[in-house]
Motif scaffolding. Structure first.
Motif, PDB file in Angstrom:
ATOM      1  N   CYS A 181       0.796  -1.333  -0.093  1.00  0.00           N
ATOM      2  CA  CYS A 181       0.088   0.140   0.099  1.00  0.00           C
ATOM      3  C   CYS A 181       0.861   1.319   0.028  1.00  0.00           C
ATOM      4  O   CYS A 181       0.531   2.322  -0.547  1.00  0.00           O
ATOM      5  CB  CYS A 181      -1.016  -0.019   1.019  1.00  0.00           C
ATOM      6  SG  CYS A 181       0.045   0.200   2.832  1.00  0.00           S
ATOM      7  N   TYR A 287      -3.496   4.573   3.072  1.00  0.00           N
ATOM      8  CA  TYR A 287      -4.701   4.194   3.765  1.00  0.00           C
ATOM      9  C   TYR A 287      -5.906   4.182   2.518  1.00  0.00           C
ATOM     10  O   TYR A 287      -6.500   3.157   2.309  1.00  0.00           O
ATOM     11  CB  TYR A 287      -5.362   5.268   4.991  1.00  0.00           C
ATOM     12  CG  TYR A 287      -4.442   4.862   6.131  1.00  0.00           C
ATOM     13  CD1 TYR A 287      -4.404   3.911   6.953  1.00  0.00           C
ATOM     14  CD2 TYR A 287      -3.618   5.873   6.560  1.00  0.00           C
ATOM     15  CE1 TYR A 287      -3.722   3.625   7.947  1.00  0.00           C
ATOM     16  CE2 TYR A 287      -2.871   5.890   7.701  1.00  0.00           C
ATOM     17  CZ  TYR A 287      -2.938   4.608   8.270  1.00  0.00           C
ATOM     18  OH  TYR A 287      -2.012   4.676   9.515  1.00  0.00           O
ATOM     19  N   THR A 290      -5.195   1.603   0.250  1.00  0.00           N
ATOM     20  CA  THR A 290      -5.507   0.129   0.894  1.00  0.00           C
ATOM     21  C   THR A 290      -6.850   0.111   0.350  1.00  0.00           C
ATOM     22  O   THR A 290      -7.376  -0.929   0.139  1.00  0.00           O
ATOM     23  CB  THR A 290      -5.259   0.122   2.079  1.00  0.00           C
ATOM     24  OG1 THR A 290      -3.792   0.137   2.350  1.00  0.00           O
ATOM     25  CG2 THR A 290      -5.817  -1.091   2.828  1.00  0.00           C
ATOM     26  N   PHE A 291      -7.712   1.218   0.649  1.00  0.00           N
ATOM     27  CA  PHE A 291      -9.204   1.195   0.489  1.00  0.00           C
ATOM     28  C   PHE A 291      -9.370   1.016  -1.096  1.00  0.00           C
ATOM     29  O   PHE A 291     -10.322   0.047  -1.235  1.00  0.00           O
ATOM     30  CB  PHE A 291      -9.693   2.484   1.189  1.00  0.00           C
ATOM     31  CG  PHE A 291     -11.396   2.556   0.567  1.00  0.00           C
ATOM     32  CD1 PHE A 291     -12.076   2.050   1.377  1.00  0.00           C
ATOM     33  CD2 PHE A 291     -11.684   3.343  -0.428  1.00  0.00           C
ATOM     34  CE1 PHE A 291     -13.640   2.168   0.878  1.00  0.00           C
ATOM     35  CE2 PHE A 291     -12.910   3.329  -0.909  1.00  0.00           C
ATOM     36  CZ  PHE A 291     -14.010   3.040   0.045  1.00  0.00           C
ATOM     37  N   ALA A 295     -11.370  -2.358  -2.397  1.00  0.00           N
ATOM     38  CA  ALA A 295     -12.637  -2.200  -3.280  1.00  0.00           C
ATOM     39  C   ALA A 295     -12.695  -2.777  -4.545  1.00  0.00           C
ATOM     40  O   ALA A 295     -13.341  -3.383  -4.941  1.00  0.00           O
ATOM     41  CB  ALA A 295     -12.933  -0.610  -3.239  1.00  0.00           C
TER      42      ALA A 295
END
Length: 366
Positions: A181, A287, A290-291, A295
């Motif tokens: 990430c 972050y 990562t999201f 998804a």
């Protein structure tokens, strides 16, 4: 390039985040083993009871019109499933492994008939996907012919692996996302790291990908060691030649199946890493990366009808178990979503990601 690899490797090994990630990955398998062994979660007895309850409820509903000839095959199938769960329960209670296996084979045959004939109760019964049912029938028939027991719970190393295989792709995918990430965040923020080593964007990107892939392999190896060693301490390794079906058609012994599954998992991890690197050329927040990656990874599960037409994208094949077992074909209703096509597409899209990554880096440096 060797210097770049050496520098990156030391950074990876001394990264607290990545070492913590490896520890969490191993801990997940250790906790999972004890949880499944002590609670009997996912044991055949529990899943069979759920099937029995659903079969009884459906039998009561569809038995209202006793004169309808069209209902008789459905009622016979529901009765066969209920009877098979009774045999499974008896085998477990008496400790008769052959009885449990034979009851499970009868259950899978009845469930396969319900899938293939599209009985009315199909949506209210806890049925596995079509290709998984076909594979289970092949596996159980092979076990019956060779007089071997079926895996009905978590005890040995092999039984633990067989039980958690459907969930491994989620754990390995999450590990790859967390590992990568921030794969290019520091390089992008501190351009001196690039200018101090006059490498082309392609070489720098490939070097970073190789480094992260190496650490990803270490994480997978540590997890596999935990999966094998911990149950072996209590109950032994078990049957390493336990048959498992590929695409619901071909049986492979467990160790060969793991090689195929591991190869596809590695390709999926490499794609995730390259995708996170590409995202980092736009997004500097780990972050948010990562999201977005998470998804994207779960989108085929949330929108299977859409990916029936977008099967050429890499996202559906990140679920290695669904791809190898053939349940991805059932999920997407797309016969082209096979193992070898998935492997080829993942490899092609890794190259595409690296090409786009190199273009983005050159554009930023210019």
């Amino acid at each position: 390039m060797g210097t770049q690899l050496g520098f990156d490797w030391r950074q990876m090994v001394h990264s607290r985040k990545n070492l913590a990630l490896a520890g969490l990955f191993v801990a997940a398998f250790i906790i999972g083993f004890f949880a499944l062994m002590w609670t009997h979660r996912l044991d055949v007895g529990q899943t069979a009871q759920a099937t029995a309850n659903a079969a009884v409820a459906n039998y009561a509903e569809y038995n209202l019109d006793t004169l309808s000839k069209s209902q008789k095959p459905l009622l016979a199938n529901l009765d066969a499933q209920n009877s098979a769960t009774g045999v499974i329960g008896l085998g477990i209670k008496l400790g008769e492994l052959d009885t449990t296996r034979n009851g499970l084979l009868s259950l899978r045959n009845a469930q396969l008939e319900m899938r293939q004939r599209h009985f009315k109760a199909i949506n209210t019964m806890p049925l596995p996907p079509l290709h998984q049912l076909k594979g289970d029938v092949l596996t159980l028939t092979k076990l019956k012919n060779t007089d071997k027991p079926a895996v009905t719970g978590v005890t040995t190393s092999s039984s633990y692996i067989v039980t958690i295989l459907p969930y491994l792709s989620w754990l390995t995918g999450a590990a790859a996302i967390l590992l990568a990430c921030d794969s290019w965040v520091e390089r992008r923020r501190h351009q001196t790291l690039m200018t101090a080593r006059p490498l082309t964007a392609g070489v720098a990107g490939s070097s970073r990908l190789l480094t992260l892939t190496g650490f990803y392999l270490l994480i997978l190896a540590a997890g596999l060691l935990a999966i094998v060693a911990l149950p072996a301490l209590f109950n032994g390794i078990g049957d390493t030649a336990y048959p498992l079906a590929v695409m619901g058609k071909t049986l492979l012994p467990l160790w060969q199946y793991l090689l195929l599954f591991g190869g596809l998992t590695l390709l999926a991890g490499i794609w995730i890493i390259s995708f996170c690197m590409l995202l980092n050329t736009w997004v500097t927040n780990a972050y948010l990366t990562t999201f977005i990656a998470a998804a994207v990874a779960i989108s085929p599960l949330m929108l299977p009808q859409v990916f029936r037409f977008l099967w050429f994208l890499p996202f559906p094949y990140l679920d290695s178990y669904a791809t190898v077992s053939g349940t991805l074909i059932d999920r997407l209703n797309q016969p082209l979503a096979s193992t070898w096509i998935g492997a080829g597409l993942l490899l092609v899209w890794v190259i595409v990601n690296l090409g786009l990554f190199g273009y983005r880096v050159k554009k930023e440096v210019a």
